[in-house]
Design an enzyme around this catalytic site. Structure first.
Site, PDB file in Angstrom:
ATOM      1  CB  CYS A  70      26.480  30.904  39.814  1.00  0.00           C
ATOM      2  SG  CYS A  70      26.256  32.666  40.133  1.00  0.00           S
ATOM      3  CG  HIS A  71      32.142  32.987  37.498  1.00  0.00           C
ATOM      4  ND1 HIS A  71      32.471  33.600  36.325  1.00  0.00           N
ATOM      5  CD2 HIS A  71      33.295  32.929  38.210  1.00  0.00           C
ATOM      6  CE1 HIS A  71      33.766  33.908  36.336  1.00  0.00           C
ATOM      7  NE2 HIS A  71      34.283  33.509  37.473  1.00  0.00           N
TER       8      HIS A  71
END
Length: 112
Positions: A70-71
């Site tokens: 993810c981020h």
């Protein structure tokens, strides 16, 4: 406990089992994937937003080693734990997410 793998060590994690089919599961939202994405190198890449994972579990069936991205690593950690609870034995979290990927491994990946 979900294994934490640094972006630079992901290929090594995937190659621990030469017979395994490897997947990098990007759980970010579509706009994030359009903003910054990785280039698959010896693994498949599949983008499924975190909230769609439960309804799309069947798409993950052919893969025996799955690393979640993810981020920054929080959403992917939750997805990795969810996958572990649903019978996926070889699951890891990409520590630091795509932000770490850009900072530590591939600076051509945009940061946001």
């Amino acid at each position: 406990m979900i294994e934490q793998v640094l972006p630079a060590h992901l290929s090594d994690w995937f190659s621990r089992d030469a017979q395994a089919s490897a997947l990098l599961l990007d759980v970010r939202e579509p706009w994030e994937v359009q903003t910054a994405s990785v280039t698959p190198r010896g693994f498949a890449l599949l983008a499924i937003p975190m909230n769609e994972i439960p309804s799309r579990l069947s798409e993950l069936g052919p893969y025996t080693r799955i690393a979640c991205l993810c981020h920054h690593g929080a959403r992917s950690q939750h997805v990795a734990a969810f996958l572990g609870q649903h019978g996926f034995a070889e699951v890891a979290n990409v520590a630091g997410g795509i932000d770490a990927w850009s900072r530590q491994f591939d600076p051509s990946v945009p940061r946001y």
